[in-house]
Design an enzyme around this catalytic site. Structure first.
Site, short mmCIF file in Angstrom:
data_model
loop_
_atom_site.label_atom_id
_atom_site.label_comp_id
_atom_site.label_asym_id
_atom_site.label_seq_id
_atom_site.Cartn_x
_atom_site.Cartn_y
_atom_site.Cartn_z
N GLY A 188 0.83 -1.21 0.00
CA GLY A 188 0.00 0.00 0.00
C GLY A 188 0.86 1.26 0.00
N HIS A 451 10.48 38.24 4.79
CA HIS A 451 11.57 37.75 3.95
C HIS A 451 12.80 37.52 4.81
CE1 HIS A 451 14.17 37.23 0.50
NE2 HIS A 451 15.03 38.05 1.08
P1 AMP Z 1 -4.66 4.38 2.28
O1 AMP Z 1 -6.08 3.91 2.14
O2 AMP Z 1 -4.42 5.79 1.85
O3 AMP Z 1 -4.09 4.06 3.63
O4 AMP Z 1 -3.80 3.52 1.25
C1 AMP Z 1 -3.82 2.13 1.20
C2 AMP Z 1 -3.34 1.70 -0.19
O5 AMP Z 1 -3.21 0.28 -0.23
C3 AMP Z 1 -4.32 2.08 -1.32
O6 AMP Z 1 -3.63 2.88 -2.24
C4 AMP Z 1 -4.70 0.72 -1.92
O7 AMP Z 1 -4.83 0.79 -3.33
C5 AMP Z 1 -3.53 -0.17 -1.54
N1 AMP Z 1 -3.86 -1.61 -1.52
C6 AMP Z 1 -4.97 -2.19 -1.04
N2 AMP Z 1 -4.92 -3.55 -1.20
C7 AMP Z 1 -3.73 -3.84 -1.81
C8 AMP Z 1 -3.07 -5.05 -2.26
N3 AMP Z 1 -3.63 -6.26 -2.11
N4 AMP Z 1 -1.85 -4.95 -2.86
C9 AMP Z 1 -1.26 -3.73 -3.01
N5 AMP Z 1 -1.84 -2.56 -2.62
C10 AMP Z 1 -3.05 -2.60 -2.02
#
Ligand code: AMP
Ligand code: FAD
Length: 475
Positions: A188, A451
């Site tokens: 993620g 500044h």
């Molecule tokens: P956030 O919701 O901002 O904390 O980000 C979590 C991230 O994890 C998001 O960008 C999702 O697209 C990503 N994510 C969720 N599931 C997976 C997975 N199985 N593999 C890779 N990335 C993922």
């Protein structure tokens, strides 16, 4: 202890504890119940943010940024030091001390405001009664005229890569590593994944970030996201977009992470894995039979614009309700709800919630991105100013990134401000204030900025929106 209160707040994180304090300031009789327990079994107010989120992550980001700068920037200042070493145990001890000071501080604030602090579990029962199970396991029933639910959120698990609190950890686990992993997998590329990846990368870990989406930081202005990706890659973060993690195999050498990308099925072996795929609302054992509070399909407590649930005199705030999962959003909701309970006026401006990513360079924004403004169809203008042209940023050896302002072409009202660069998280406050007062770029243009300061970037970006910048050629 008397069992009748005007307000009982369940949850003592950054949404719940400010709500309790403001309610007490409003001369109401208030109790705040919190069950947070640290790994050593100790209870602590402050919720995720103080114990396992905002504060410990910023402590580690600060230490590791200093370490990195000592290695890479001191020479440019003419400072010679020997081999720079990081004592991870000392870094973690500093972090723990900061966290402890902050969480103890809440108890002191409660004492001075007259809030009854109750450590243990709270459950809303029918008719505004609250079941409280204390640290000693004793159960009692409390009654309140108003109940505020602020039970927060918890990390989302990835079933194919289950947590084992050793090699596969959540964000809290990644804040507690006792040694720098040789290779770290981060699942993620959201705010938490990038901050934690940066911490361990700066200390020498090889870091691979696997992100399912093809777009990097889709919630940010595209120009900022592009600039950020360039910097992070330069720092050695191996960010793989369009890489959806599908499973893992553990061996004594580490964890083999399986993922699928445009090229097909792939894998990478890492020593530790941080699953940072988002957070979900936390309502375990919170709502008793007939409490009358509804959850939506994703598990958030359903509330109206003013954080009222469907049950009379029951409110909900913070991560457990809709909206961005941010401490300052929860705090504002808590304060507004406490004022509404006291019969005062108040409203959260959900259009002006600042977002900050505490990486280097730092990233911050408020309002609409250029893409959102373009899609809305109205005429707009953009002003930008690169920190390369900021004397202060150059003196700080931090002349990276830019400040960008998007404004309505006809009315000149500022619609969004997007910053990537030094102290972006501090600079954005000026933009939030300006936009809260519906400022135009002309208002900012006519506001004197000291500044040399980083804030001049905001001033010059506002001038550039009308091709009037002084310190850069206007384009
Ligand atoms: P956030 O919701 O901002 O904390 O980000 C979590 C991230 O994890 C998001 O960008 C999702 O697209 C990503 N994510 C969720 N599931 C997976 C997975 N199985 N593999 C890779 N990335 C993922
Ligand atoms: P929480 O902080 O989760 O607090 C809820 C509290 O309620 C907890 O103490 C919980 O134990 C308690 N509780 C739950 N149910 C019960 C019950 N039934 N009885 C008694 N107590 C109960 N946000 C930012 O704005 N800036 C940042 O820099 C930032 N960095 C972060 C970094 C990380 C690694 C993480 C994980 C999060 C970060 N966040 C950040 C998000 C931020 O921590 C949350 O948005 C914030 O903590 C939400 O506040 P809250 O009060 O709603 O919930």
């Amino acid at each position: 202890m008397s069992q009748d209160f005007d307000v009982i707040v369940i949850g003592g994180g950054p949404a719940g504890y400010p709500c309790a304090i403001r309610a007490a300031q409003n001369k109401l009789k208030v109790a705040c119940i919190d069950e947070w327990q640290n790994r050593d079994g100790s209870y602590a107010f402050g919720g995720t943010c103080l114990n396992a989120g905002c504060i410990p992550s910023k402590a580690l980001l600060e230490s590791t940024e200093l370490f990195h700068r000592a290695q890479t920037e001191f020479a440019a200042h003419g400072i010679t030091v020997g081999a720079v070493q990081m004592d991870v145990a000392a870094m973690q001890a500093r972090k723990a001390k900061i966290v402890k000071g902050s969480t103890m501080g809440i108890l002191a604030l409660f004492k001075s405001a007259g809030v009854t602090a109750l450590q243990g579990h709270g459950k809303l029962l029918k008719g505004n009664r609250v079941e409280f199970i204390g640290r000693d396991g004793a159960k009692q029933e409390l009654i309140a005229k108003h109940v505020v639910l602020a039970s927060g959120s918890t990390p989302m698990a990835l079933p194919s890569v289950p947590f084992d609190n050793d090699r596969v950890v959540d964000s809290w686990g990644a804040l507690e590593f006792a040694a720098v992993p040789k290779k770290l997998g981060v699942i993620g590329a959201g705010v938490i994944g990038l901050e934690l990846g940066s911490v361990w990368r700066r200390l020498g870990a090889e870091v691979v970030v696997l992100e399912a989406l093809d777009t990097f930081l889709p919630m940010a202005d595209a120009a900022v996201a592009k600039e950020a990706l360039r910097h992070f890659q330069k720092q050695g973060l191996d960010i793989r977009l369009g890489a959806k993690v599908t499973g893992c195999e553990k061996s004594k050498d580490g964890v083999l992470l399986q993922f699928a990308d445009a090229k097909g099925n792939q894998s990478v072996v890492v020593e530790k894995v941080v699953v940072a795929i988002g957070r979900r609302p936390y309502t375990a054992e919170l709502l008793g039979e007939g409490a009358g509070v509804e959850l939506d399909a994703r598990g958030f407590i359903k509330v109206d614009h003013d954080c009222r649930t469907g049950a009379a005199n029951v409110w909900a705030i913070g991560d457990v309700v809709r909206g961005p999962m941010l401490a300052h959003k929860g705090k504002e909701e808590g304060v507004v709800v406490a004022d509404l309970i006291a019969g005062k006026v108040g409203e959260v401006n959900y259009d002006l919630i600042p977002s900050v990513i505490y990486t280097a360079p730092e990233i911050a924004w408020v309002g609409k991105t250029e893409e959102q403004v373009k899609q809305a169809g109205g005429a707009y203008k953009v002003g930008t100013f690169p920190f390369l042209a900021s004397g202060r940023a150059r003196a700080m050896e931090a002349a990276n990134g830019f400040c960008k302002i998007v404004a309505d072409k006809d009315s000149d009202e500022i619609l969004g401000v997007h910053i990537i660069g030094p102290m972006a998280g501090e600079l954005i406050a000026e933009a939030v204030l300006a936009m809260e007062y519906s400022a135009s770029t002309e208002d900012l243009q006519r506001t004197m900025h000291a500044h040399p300061t980083l804030s001049e970037a905001m001033h010059e970006a506002a001038l550039n929106a009308d091709k009037l910048a002084i310190d850069i050629p206007n384009r």
